[in-house]
Scaffold this motif. Sequence first.
Motif, short mmCIF file in Angstrom:
data_model
loop_
_atom_site.label_atom_id
_atom_site.label_comp_id
_atom_site.label_asym_id
_atom_site.label_seq_id
_atom_site.Cartn_x
_atom_site.Cartn_y
_atom_site.Cartn_z
N GLY A 1 0.81 -1.21 0.00
CA GLY A 1 0.00 0.00 0.00
C GLY A 1 0.85 1.26 0.00
O GLY A 1 2.07 1.21 0.05
N ILE B 1 -4.58 -9.28 1.31
CA ILE B 1 -5.45 -8.26 0.71
C ILE B 1 -5.81 -8.60 -0.73
O ILE B 1 -6.96 -8.46 -1.14
N ASP C 1 -0.27 -10.80 4.61
CA ASP C 1 -1.09 -9.84 3.87
C ASP C 1 -1.91 -10.62 2.85
O ASP C 1 -1.36 -11.14 1.87
C1 LIG Z 1 -3.87 -3.56 -2.99
C2 LIG Z 1 -3.00 -4.07 -1.94
C3 LIG Z 1 -2.75 -3.37 -0.76
C4 LIG Z 1 -3.25 -1.96 -0.54
O1 LIG Z 1 -4.64 -1.88 -0.48
P1 LIG Z 1 -5.36 -0.45 -0.73
O2 LIG Z 1 -6.80 -0.74 -0.48
O3 LIG Z 1 -5.06 -0.05 -2.14
O4 LIG Z 1 -4.78 0.51 0.25
C5 LIG Z 1 -1.97 -3.97 0.21
N1 LIG Z 1 -1.49 -5.21 0.05
C6 LIG Z 1 -1.72 -5.93 -1.07
C7 LIG Z 1 -1.18 -7.31 -1.19
C8 LIG Z 1 -2.47 -5.39 -2.11
O5 LIG Z 1 -2.66 -6.09 -3.24
#
Ligand SMILES: *Cc1c(COP(=O)(O)O)cnc(C)c1O
Length: 396
Positions: free
Chosen positions: A140, A225, A223
């Motif tokens: 991020g 995300i 992570d």
């Molecule tokens: C997209 C992403 C982030 C950041 O998320 P945002 O919502 O854009 O702040 C962090 N870690 C990973 C692995 C991501 O793909």
Amino acid sequence: MNMQEYIAEAESALLHTYNRYQIVLDRGDGVYLYDMEGRKYLDFVAGIAVFALGYHNKEYNDALKNQIDKLIHTSNYYYNVPAIEAAKKMKKASGMDRVFFTNSGAEAIEGAIKTARKYAYLKDGSTDHEIIALNHSFHGRTMGALAVTGNPKYREAFEPLIGNIRFAEMNDIESIRSQVTDKTCAILMETVQGEGGLIPATEEFLKKVRSLCDEKGILLILDEIQCGMGRTGYMYAWQKYGVKPDIMTSAKALGCGVPVGAFLMTEEVGRNSLVAGDHGTTYGGNPLACAAVEKVLDLFERNHIIENVREVAPYLEARLEELKEKHSCIIERRGTGLMQGLKLDRPVNEIINKALEKGLILINAGADIIRFVPPLVIQKEHVDEMIAILDSCIEK
Ligand SMILES: *Cc1c(COP(=O)(O)O)cnc(C)c1O
């Protein structure tokens, strides 16, 4: 105004932090998007691994509409039912014990870093703890998240970021070991690197990182995300390996487009880290965002989203391999589940632009990798449609 006029308007009003593709998207339906001139695009990006359920999902939309009519925001000083339901469902899906809702992925990383530092601070009272992150990682764009992002190009102009971060190599346990000191409080990594080029952690590596953490009393932060929320055929990618983190982050597909993220932790970390007054957010966990999370998790289960990933992903993988055999400019297929990449021997921008002209939305990961992170509801026929267009865009 027509599409070109809108684009000109955008270029004069918005800060130029993106080189945008020259279309204005207007609506979506299933795995297709439409621009404001009515042109149809097959979407293999899903807003960068966000819109897992496909566009215009009636149940999801209705849940949001109902919540808007009831209550959009309360602040975290009061309880609200969607946040309670969403947290309960997240605990069940992840096996973690405590949830903190954020507004984005980067904020979830910030929270994870604060949690790890507070945990270490309570253990030994010192304030010089270190975190090990990985080269080629992406976490991020906020100052803390940037500090652990293993891409010097993103970091340099914004130094100094938060200190005491060391970098090691993905899938190289010796490289991790060499960065461990008696100050190390956490190892932070993506279970599958996304931006950095679709690189999954190997089972062996992840297991060794976990035992290293156990041995040295270091927290493991995963992570999830991008790779979480079903994308790899597991709700969270680490579940495939049976390696459980102490802290994890989620965002992107978590709200399927409503801005929401979360960091989660074990009971042990929860009891020995952040307390009232340590961390907060005005919007995080508000009823509207949590109504989205609750409905997304509900639909994942009832619509068998993960089962669909397991069905379609091997097919996508096989078709990408076929394409690789056919075109010598494709060096490698990478990734896992519906998180795939093709590495080329050249920049991929031209191919992505050509594909867009032919009604296919793709995105890169770095200059020479085409990334495939479609909605998780895609079917094999959509894979065929994508491959046919992409094939025609690659020079023979
Ligand atoms: C997209 C992403 C982030 C950041 O998320 P945002 O919502 O854009 O702040 C962090 N870690 C990973 C692995 C991501 O793909």
